[in-house]
Write a protein that holds these residues in place. Sequence first.
Motif, mmCIF file in Angstrom:
data_model
loop_
_atom_site.group_PDB
_atom_site.id
_atom_site.type_symbol
_atom_site.label_atom_id
_atom_site.label_comp_id
_atom_site.label_asym_id
_atom_site.label_seq_id
_atom_site.Cartn_x
_atom_site.Cartn_y
_atom_site.Cartn_z
ATOM 1 N N GLY A 1 0.823 -1.202 0.000
ATOM 2 C CA GLY A 1 0.000 0.000 0.000
ATOM 3 C C GLY A 1 0.854 1.247 0.000
ATOM 4 N N SER A 2 0.640 2.115 0.957
ATOM 5 C CA SER A 2 1.395 3.367 1.049
ATOM 6 C C SER A 2 2.383 3.317 2.208
ATOM 7 C CB SER A 2 0.427 4.540 1.254
ATOM 8 O OG SER A 2 -0.314 4.368 2.455
ATOM 9 N N ARG A 3 2.924 2.137 2.471
ATOM 10 C CA ARG A 3 3.830 2.011 3.601
ATOM 11 C C ARG A 3 4.986 1.066 3.296
ATOM 12 N NH1 ARG A 3 0.522 -1.171 8.235
ATOM 13 N NH2 ARG A 3 -0.213 0.972 8.539
ATOM 14 N N ASP B 1 0.846 9.592 3.018
ATOM 15 C CA ASP B 1 -0.531 9.799 2.597
ATOM 16 C C ASP B 1 -0.623 9.622 1.076
ATOM 17 O OD1 ASP B 1 0.735 12.076 1.686
ATOM 18 O OD2 ASP B 1 -0.615 13.492 2.665
ATOM 19 N N GLY B 2 -1.824 9.692 0.553
ATOM 20 C CA GLY B 2 -2.007 9.540 -0.887
ATOM 21 C C GLY B 2 -1.839 8.094 -1.332
ATOM 22 N N GLU B 3 -1.449 7.940 -2.589
ATOM 23 C CA GLU B 3 -1.344 6.593 -3.164
ATOM 24 C C GLU B 3 0.002 6.409 -3.864
ATOM 25 O OE1 GLU B 3 -4.666 6.046 -5.718
ATOM 26 O OE2 GLU B 3 -6.137 6.085 -4.081
ATOM 27 N N THR C 1 3.549 4.408 -4.886
ATOM 28 C CA THR C 1 3.883 3.029 -5.239
ATOM 29 C C THR C 1 5.129 2.617 -4.477
ATOM 30 O OG1 THR C 1 3.001 3.340 -7.464
ATOM 31 C CG2 THR C 1 4.480 1.470 -7.126
ATOM 32 N N TYR D 1 6.095 8.839 -5.412
ATOM 33 C CA TYR D 1 5.036 9.795 -5.696
ATOM 34 C C TYR D 1 5.342 10.484 -7.030
ATOM 35 C CZ TYR D 1 3.489 9.613 -0.775
ATOM 36 O OH TYR D 1 3.021 9.218 0.456
ATOM 37 N N GLU E 1 5.064 5.423 6.662
ATOM 38 C CA GLU E 1 3.764 5.484 5.995
ATOM 39 C C GLU E 1 3.544 6.882 5.429
ATOM 40 O OE1 GLU E 1 -0.891 4.205 6.688
ATOM 41 O OE2 GLU E 1 0.701 3.515 8.012
#
Length: 915
Positions: A250-252, A268-270, A272, A323, A266
């Motif tokens: 996920g985002s982590r 925020d957002g999306e 890769t 990002y 971790e």
Amino acid sequence: MAAVEKYPGGVEDGQVITDRPTSATPDPERHRLAQADAGEQDWRAWGPYLSERAWGTVREDYSEHGTAWDYFPHDHARSRAYRWNEDGMAGVCDDRQTFCFALALWNGRDPILKERMFGLGGDGGNHGEDAKEYWWYLDSTPTHSWMRWRYHYPQAAFPYDELVAVNALRGRDDTEYELVDTGIFDDDRYWAVTVDYAKASPTDLCILVTVANRGDRDETLHVLPSLWFRNTWAWGLPGGDRVPKLVGTGSRLVGEHWVLGQLLLEGDGEPTPLLCDNDTNAERLWGLPGRSPYPKDGINDHVVNGAATVNPDREGTKGALHYVLDVPAGGQRQIRLRLTRTAPPPGGAPPAPADLGDDFETVLWARRAEANHFFAGVIPAGASADEALVARQAIAGLMWGKQFYHFDVKRWLEGDPGSAPPPAGRRHGRNSHWWHMTSFDVISMPDPWEYPWYAAWDLAFHCVSIARVDPGFAKAQLLLLLREWYLHPNGQIPAYEWAFGDVNPPVHAWAALKVFEIDGSRDHEFLARVLQKLLLNFTWWVNRKDTGGNNVFEGGFLGLDNVGPFDRSAALPVAGVLEQSDGTGWMAMYALNLLDMAIVLAEHDRAYVDTATKFFEHFAYIAAAAYDQGLWDDEDAFFYDVLRLADGSQVPLKVRSVVGLLPLAAVTRLTARTLRRLPELGARLRWFLTNRPEYADVIGARRLGPDGRQQRLLSMVGPEQVVRLLARMLDTDEFLSEYGLRTLSRAHLDKPFTVTLGGQEFSVGYEPAESTSGLFGGNSNWRGPIWMPTNFLLISALRDHAAFFGDDLQVEYPTRSGRKCTLDEIADDLSARLISLFTRDDWGRRPIYGAAQLFQTHPDWRDLISFPEYFHGDNGAGLGAWHQTGWTALVADLILTRRRGPGPETRMSGRDRAQ
């Protein structure tokens, strides 16, 4: 206001001091420092301890002939695992550098990710090592509970090849070719990248990354917050083959380490998650198979070239959250991240989500407000807003200059079991006599890029300024280099990693006294521990650097690399001994510093009285010998080095340089109170004056002090000589410049000093900027520029003399001006001149930035302060290493001490200075 709106998030954001604390006002940062010092909570455990550069360093150099810049160049850094430490941009790590966090960027046009700062080594820059990027340390509290970092990243392709090629064509007579000279920042086409850090706890870090598009076109920026483990597993050490793990989901990024526990990054957002291994890409570098199919440069190759070089299973030892930010012209985007050490949830469940919402916002704002509150208690109300800005950024640079330093010299000399044996010559080459030294500490560095290794005498100056905000850390640093794993068994303090056995000026005792006083003159245990080890070091100096046994000293370059006609660290051009005025002055000062320490300690423990009398006598011998052995030239009223030839004849080297001014720093007072409380010392002084009258010139001066009681002056420069020597020092045609004291007299501009020795001619001429002589190598450019540490010492010496003479001694200032000033007034004005290097003048320009219009006038650049290594002797422009906040941060100490009271401005007007 338009400029502020165009450039949001500027320096002023978070640095406005709106209130002044009182003694009853809680100060959370001071509470955190107290907790850290007491061992209750380790608020210093995580910090900006990740270097800006690990490539090109001695530790990473396994070549036969010590060619560090060639052996591990910048081109290898993205692909080759480091052995001893790591590097990155805006980086943080724990105090053992188990993990590292830093920022990587890509503008979509560069040939590589921007993971570390680029620059030229000693073999590529026409004036030595030189970073070719622009970044600033804007803020940091001592516990790093709040930090801010800024970087300006071009939107066009970074001109790596152009910078290398043009600088290669330039010689020592030419200026350096800098990034701004390429025109790449024209039309504001760059990214202003700001990173804010705020600690929710010692191991819970909120991170805000702000990327602002300063250009007039929409642009895309790839931002890759990166987390990795330092490679400790590839070297074949017994029990050292265990490999930690990072997993991306996920985002982590979730890390697992057997000592550290679980680590969570971790965002925020999306983003890769991209994963590879912090292992060398041996195939790219040498055409050999490597340890991992997804080596250290895997993320770089994947993002830049679309290669399948990241682990599809999203596991490894190096990871990034990728990002891709589309930012409109003049706009900005932000990324919230949280880096936390957590306890693994039971049953193998994933870690709970990090709070990137209200709690994140609360922590960020609270720590920023607490930082403002803390610095409001440090920076005096009498300081101007511009002076406060300079002082705070100077302190920030000191805090960001704290680096994790790992170097086991014996292991380095022998090589690792998992690597090819080093060349046999290494066992007898660089640092081979320092096999005992094992470093694994956080140490204050001179410059995290150009000097990413400690230097002992630099560190002493750092600690004086650090003590203003964190005396506990300052004291620990001074003690560290005296510990048995640093101090050589023979008593020598290690100099710096290029040559631990080189000789740095003995300023450790001076710094320890300063730190002791800044801390309230109460930590007698600290002073006793320092004195105990410095007794060994003083003995080393006497045994090794006084070859004639006549109490005048050699020492070599002593930090003044290029100020003489020949290299003072190399073999002399003729048979003989070089007896140095600065070496002798340093040792006279050292003896007085140890005398002062012993006096302080003797008031609590009478066993130190014998030590006090010893150093009283030793000072007298050294100070008198300087005159007996011909270092003082009475006709010129100056101290010179003297070359004593094998046949007994002498050749005075009549170079008027700071070498001849440093004896002024050998000064202290013995008050009536001291002599009354320590009668043995008073008795010894009286015996000396009765039975050794030849020492009266250096210990005999006496007068009434402010308390109406007699006091004694111990000074290498007697009352008669001090006036004559100051006439030289305060002459605008010699040492005194608009911005402080030059290292070399300007008189040598028209009249260079020349001497013929062994059939060779050697010369020294005044050069206000970088030296055109390659005599010593590297950034050895002391033939004229203004240099902060020696200025600071001489200002301190003036104040020490003023404490004895009071207002009764007044000298012309400047020389031949007809204007008489006390020594305190002169010290104040010299401080003001040095401060004015950094502050805006009447035209809004900062002298350090010279003719660089972008830095002088652009609202997004002009308040971002750099702290250069030294300064042009005539116009004050910054030179040398650009982030030498270490000793140049002494400007903060000058601001803090000079503005502590509400007294009037003491800086002379231009008209007064011109008289």
